[in-house]
Structure formats: structure tokens, C-alpha cells
Motif scaffolding. Structure first.
Motif, mmCIF file in Angstrom:
data_model
loop_
_atom_site.group_PDB
_atom_site.id
_atom_site.type_symbol
_atom_site.label_atom_id
_atom_site.label_comp_id
_atom_site.label_asym_id
_atom_site.label_seq_id
_atom_site.Cartn_x
_atom_site.Cartn_y
_atom_site.Cartn_z
ATOM 1 N N UNK A 85 26.487 -20.286 -42.775
ATOM 2 C CA UNK A 85 25.111 -20.531 -41.922
ATOM 3 C C UNK A 85 24.736 -19.175 -41.199
ATOM 4 N N UNK A 86 25.414 -18.141 -41.472
ATOM 5 C CA UNK A 86 25.382 -16.901 -40.713
ATOM 6 C C UNK A 86 24.859 -15.651 -41.636
ATOM 7 N N UNK A 87 23.830 -14.878 -40.941
ATOM 8 C CA UNK A 87 23.017 -13.936 -41.828
ATOM 9 C C UNK A 87 22.870 -12.740 -40.843
ATOM 10 N N UNK A 88 22.914 -11.535 -41.397
ATOM 11 C CA UNK A 88 22.708 -10.500 -40.477
ATOM 12 C C UNK A 88 21.538 -9.476 -41.406
ATOM 13 N N UNK A 89 20.842 -8.721 -40.536
ATOM 14 C CA UNK A 89 19.896 -7.655 -41.051
ATOM 15 C C UNK A 89 19.550 -7.092 -39.832
ATOM 16 N N UNK A 90 18.738 -5.654 -40.028
ATOM 17 C CA UNK A 90 18.354 -4.947 -38.850
ATOM 18 C C UNK A 90 16.832 -4.768 -39.189
ATOM 19 N N UNK A 91 16.079 -6.005 -38.827
ATOM 20 C CA UNK A 91 14.475 -5.679 -38.915
ATOM 21 C C UNK A 91 14.073 -5.307 -37.422
ATOM 22 N N UNK A 124 27.332 -16.686 -31.610
ATOM 23 C CA UNK A 124 26.554 -16.836 -32.913
ATOM 24 C C UNK A 124 27.491 -17.741 -33.701
ATOM 25 N N UNK A 125 28.851 -17.431 -33.763
ATOM 26 C CA UNK A 125 29.602 -18.452 -34.530
ATOM 27 C C UNK A 125 29.804 -19.914 -34.281
ATOM 28 N N UNK A 126 29.750 -20.035 -33.039
ATOM 29 C CA UNK A 126 29.726 -21.442 -32.185
ATOM 30 C C UNK A 126 28.739 -22.083 -32.746
ATOM 31 N N UNK A 127 27.386 -21.454 -32.758
ATOM 32 C CA UNK A 127 26.103 -21.983 -33.364
ATOM 33 C C UNK A 127 26.098 -22.295 -34.700
ATOM 34 N N UNK A 128 26.697 -21.366 -35.506
ATOM 35 C CA UNK A 128 26.847 -21.622 -36.956
ATOM 36 C C UNK A 128 27.909 -22.836 -37.137
ATOM 37 N N UNK A 129 28.662 -23.162 -36.443
ATOM 38 C CA UNK A 129 29.513 -24.278 -36.609
ATOM 39 C C UNK A 129 28.991 -25.352 -36.317
ATOM 40 N N UNK A 130 27.798 -25.480 -35.474
ATOM 41 C CA UNK A 130 27.009 -26.517 -35.308
ATOM 42 C C UNK A 130 26.098 -27.081 -36.354
#
Length: 221
Positions: free
Chosen positions: A104-110, A65-71
Motif C-alpha cells: 500500500x506504500x509507493x514513492x516517486x518524485x513528481x 504514512x505507514x499508519x494510513x497504509x495500515x488502514x
């Protein structure tokens, strides 16, 4: 009244080899160990990551996920197996220095309905992580609807599953592995790509070097 015949379906134009090869496609432009392990996958489609408890799977998924956000991809982590205030999850974000990509990174529990509504909105995330799928749904039609929505929106869908031995635990998860473009099994702090795009090192990504060497012996590399 005269009978109205059904109009024949309008068929799409057949593609030549030149048509196919001249298409413009976007691939992930990551570098270093990500490129060496996974090459340059297309920036869409389903990824399936599975592994057992203590395998390094959760750490790998957050690293991914971090690698994707770094893009510069807006990355949404749908946390279902843990709570957002669990110390394990908080510690993982600190260990992997997720503040470096906080824009670029977000979290929730949907739940399933909430996630579908979120992804239908304007400007959805480019990357969606579902951790883990059996906490979201166990229904194949639900999965297909989520996949279709992500394809329509150009989203990379990363689905996390459980393992029994080297295989996904449930038939549902096995079906997702079969359907996914990228398939990554994590075991003993080593992520191994079984998907369609493999890098120069044979698709191997060491999640935690010290833990991997302890399990494999000091000669592991």
C-alpha cells in the motif's frame, strides 16, 4: 430577435439540522496512540505538518504514512526535498519497517504537472504526501487546484512544510496551515495537533521516546 433573459441559478436545497446530522461520513478507524493523539479525523481533506530540521518531522511524516497504509489506504509519498536514492530516506524506510505495508506504500518524485496528471488517473491513491510543498510549488492557485482535485477524488492530502520558530517559515505555508483541517507541529520529537480533531491525550504524539526524554528530562512522559 427577442431578448433571451438569463435563467436564474438553480439553488441547492437548504439543509435542516436533521439533514446535517444524518449525513454519512467516513472517519479514520485507527487505534492506539494515533487515536489518543488525533481522534478520528474525516478520511478526506488537507493535513499540514511542519517543523524544523532535526525536529523529528520527517520520521513523523513517514510514521503517519505507514499508519494510513495500515488502514489499507493506497498511500503515495511524493518525495521532493530528498532523492529516492538518498541514504537518509532509505534508512528511514528500514527503521520504520515500511516493508510491512509495501502493498500500500509507493514513492516517486513528481513535479507539479506530473503529480496532477497522476492524480487524475483512474484509481488514484487514497493518501498523498507532499514532502515538501515549497519544492512542488509556491503558488497559491496551484495549491488550490491540487486541493480541489484531491477533494473531488476523495484524497487525504498531507502537506509538509518548514518552520521558523513555532510557525511555518513562509507566508505561503502559513496560508496552507490556516486552510488545512489538520495542523500538526513537530518539535523536539513531539508532534502536537493544532487541528480540528484532537484525541484524549490533548493531541500529543511522541515521535521518538528516547530523544524526547533527553530534551525534556527523565520525568517526561
Amino acid at each position: 430577435m427577442p431578448t433571451v433573459k438569463n435563467k436564474p441559478a438553480k439553488l441547492k436545497k437548504l439543509l435542516t439540522v436533521a439533514n446535517i446530522q444524518n449525513q454519512t461520513v467516513q472517519r479514520l478507524q485507527w487505534m492506539g496512540k494515533w487515536l489518543e493523539a488525533f481522534g478520528r479525523p474525516q478520511d478526506r481533506g488537507v493535513w499540514f505538518v511542519w517543523g524544523g530540521s532535526g525536529s523529528g518531522k520527517s520520521t513523523f511524516v513517514m510514521m503517519l504514512a505507514k499508519a494510513m497504509a495500515e488502514l489499507q489506504f493506497k498511500t503515495y509519498y511524493n518525495l521532493l526535498e530528498e532523492e529516492t536514492d538518498d541514504t537518509d530516506y532509505i534508512d528511514r524506510t528500514e527503521l520504520l519497517q515500511m516493508k510491512e505495508v509495501e502493498s500500500n506504500f509507493y514513492t516517486q518524485s513528481y513535479n507539479y504537472k506530473e503529480l496532477m496528471e497522476y492524480l487524475k488517473k483512474r484509481n488514484p491513491p487514497k493518501v498523498v504526501v507532499v514532502d515538501s510543498i515549497v519544492y512542488l510549488t509556491k503558488d497559491w492557485e496551484d495549491y488550490l487546484a491540487l486541493k480541489r482535485l484531491c477533494i473531488k477524488k476523495g484524497i487525504i492530502l498531507i502537506i509538509v512544510g518548514h518552520a521558523e520558530g513555532k510557525n511555518p517559515r513562509s507566508e505561503f505555508e502559513k496560508s496552507i496551515r490556516f486552510d488545512a483541517k489538520m495542523k500538526i507541529f513537530v518539535d523536539g520529537f513531539l508532534a502536537v495537533c493544532q487541528g480540528r480533531t484532537i484525541g484524549s491525550n490533548g493531541g500529543r504524539f511522541i515521535v521518538y521516546q528516547k530523544g524526547y526524554q533527553m530534551l525534556q528530562g527523565d520525568g517526561a512522559n
